[in-house]
Design an enzyme around this catalytic site. Structure first.
Site, PDB file in Angstrom:
ATOM      1  N   LYS A   1       0.822  -1.205   0.000  1.00 21.07           N
ATOM      2  CA  LYS A   1       0.000   0.000   0.000  1.00 21.07           C
ATOM      3  C   LYS A   1       0.858   1.258   0.000  1.00 21.07           C
ATOM      4  O   LYS A   1       0.502   2.260  -0.630  1.00 21.07           O
ATOM      5  CB  LYS A   1      -0.968  -0.003   1.180  1.00 21.07           C
ATOM      6  CG  LYS A   1      -2.094  -0.985   0.974  1.00 21.07           C
ATOM      7  CD  LYS A   1      -3.061  -0.998   2.135  1.00 21.07           C
ATOM      8  CE  LYS A   1      -4.096  -2.100   1.959  1.00 21.07           C
ATOM      9  NZ  LYS A   1      -4.829  -2.365   3.206  1.00 21.07           N
TER      10      LYS A   1
ATOM     11  N   LYS B   1     -10.646  -9.721  -9.716  1.00 23.54           N
ATOM     12  CA  LYS B   1      -9.242  -9.299  -9.801  1.00 23.54           C
ATOM     13  C   LYS B   1      -9.097  -8.018 -10.615  1.00 23.54           C
ATOM     14  O   LYS B   1      -8.288  -7.154 -10.305  1.00 23.54           O
ATOM     15  CB  LYS B   1      -8.394 -10.416 -10.431  1.00 23.54           C
ATOM     16  CG  LYS B   1      -7.669 -11.237  -9.374  1.00 23.54           C
ATOM     17  CD  LYS B   1      -6.173 -10.912  -9.364  1.00 23.54           C
ATOM     18  CE  LYS B   1      -5.506 -11.118  -8.018  1.00 23.54           C
ATOM     19  NZ  LYS B   1      -5.213 -12.491  -7.690  1.00 23.54           N
TER      20      LYS B   1
ATOM     21  N   LYS C   1      -9.045 -14.798 -11.281  1.00 23.92           N
ATOM     22  CA  LYS C   1     -10.315 -15.046 -10.600  1.00 23.92           C
ATOM     23  C   LYS C   1     -11.220 -13.826 -10.650  1.00 23.92           C
ATOM     24  O   LYS C   1     -10.766 -12.718 -10.928  1.00 23.92           O
ATOM     25  CB  LYS C   1     -10.079 -15.495  -9.163  1.00 23.92           C
ATOM     26  CG  LYS C   1      -9.370 -14.487  -8.289  1.00 23.92           C
ATOM     27  CD  LYS C   1      -9.273 -15.047  -6.865  1.00 23.92           C
ATOM     28  CE  LYS C   1      -8.841 -13.948  -5.918  1.00 23.92           C
ATOM     29  NZ  LYS C   1      -8.668 -14.361  -4.565  1.00 23.92           N
TER      30      LYS C   1
END
Ligand code: TRP
Length: 330
Positions: free
Chosen positions: A112, A198, A195
């Protein structure tokens, strides 16, 4: 034996089929068997979105969608993190025993920090401490989370054990991930790889109206079709078949599988069928989302009941923690 289970729900983004077959179905099972505390992590959302445009609206939507899926406020404690003031107080106390080195080493923090270099705030750094407070405030033993949260959970265990050691008590349990084993079904996305969820545009949301679902499924990536019998499938086509196996009837699945193997398949027909089956599958949830949107009084009642029940458990823990540390009444 009944265990204490805690899990946090991200407060942004609409739920999609992948969420449903992942976390949500497991929550539904857990609420039948254990003392569950499920909460919407709205404090956490500030670590990445410090000035949200619609904090209440986001929380409300998440609440509605979980209720629509079948989370039952009579069976589990369903609440909003920011309603439980004991959580930030425990977070403050745990912060005194959390070290810069271990927080900086956390993979999600590093990720992050890379993504938002102009906002590497202290809340981001101490995200795992807040998460530990969420879990320890109810003295939970089990936490149903995916692999991406395993490191946070390990940090929670460290904070719990450290607290016990520092104050010479055997107070906090060391919570472990709730293991779903084989029951976890991974839903592929519609863009041919990876998946669902995403990337943008590869997900079918539980709040998507039928015409949106039709459009999304018809746009799903395929290939130019099999040219010989029993040809191995490309990834995008295998993904469509996987979705069909989960959503459609066995007969439908078998019919299209046979036509693939005989090279007679028309992907357009398969997608049309898949879209209708997804629409039928989602319909009861979709209808309930619409219904709950029109019941603000009920939602208010649910969130107040959740806050009450969560605070009962949380205030007991916090009172004991304060005494253990030494904040005693005069
Ligand atoms: N970090 C979790 C996530 O990103 C959300 C979360 C916050 C959580 N507090 C929690 C999960 C406590 C389990 C327990 O999905």
């Amino acid at each position: 034996m009944s265990e204490i289970v805690v899990s946090g729900i991200r407060s942004t983004g609409n739920l999609h089929l992948g969420n449903y077959f992942g976390a949500i179905r497991n929550f539904l099972k857990l609420q039948e068997q254990h003392q569950c505390y499920f909460f919407i992590a709205d404090f956490h959302s500030l670590t990445t979105h410090p000035t949200p445009s619609d904090l209440l609206g986001n929380t409300r939507q998440v609440l509605i969608e979980y209720l629509a899926c079948g989370l039952d406020p009579e069976k589990c404690v369903l609440y909003r993190q920011s309603d439980v003031h004991e959580i930030p107080e425990l977070y403050l106390l745990l912060n005194m025993n959390a070290y810069l080195g271990e927080l900086e080493r956390c993979t999600t923090f590093k990720e992050k920090a890379r993504k938002q270099p102009n906002n590497i705030n202290a809340g981001l750094l101490t995200y795992p401490v807040l998460m530990a407070a969420d879990i320890l405030i109810h003295k939970a033993s089990k936490v149903p989370v995916g692999k991406d949260q395993e490191q946070h959970l390990e940090m929670t265990r460290n904070f719990a054990a450290r607290f016990n050691r520092m104050y010479g008590v055997d107070y906090f349990p060391e919570p472990v991930a709730y293991n779903f084993g084989k029951e976890l079904i991974k839903i592929p996305g519609l863009d041919g790889s990876g998946k669902m969820g995403k990337s943008e545009g590869n997900a079918i949301h539980l709040s998507d109206p039928p015409e949106v679902i039709r459009k999304k499924v018809m746009r799903a990536v395929t290939d130019s079709g099999p040219t010989q019998a029993n040809q191995p499938m490309s990834e995008p086509v295998a993904n469509l078949f996987m979705l069909m196996k989960i959503i459609s009837s066995t007969d439908t699945y078998q019919y299209f599988l046979d036509s693939y193997n005989q090279c007679t398949i028309r992907y357009g027909d398969m997608k049309k069928q898949l879209a209708e089956d997804i629409i039928a599958f989602i319909k009861p949830i979709y209808d309930r989302i619409i219904e709950l949107n029109n019941r603000p009084d009920y939602l208010k009642q649910v969130i107040e009941l959740g806050a009450d029940k969560a605070r009962q458990s949380a205030s007991k823990t916090l009172k004991e923690v304060r005494e253990i540390i030494g904040f005693k009444a005069f």
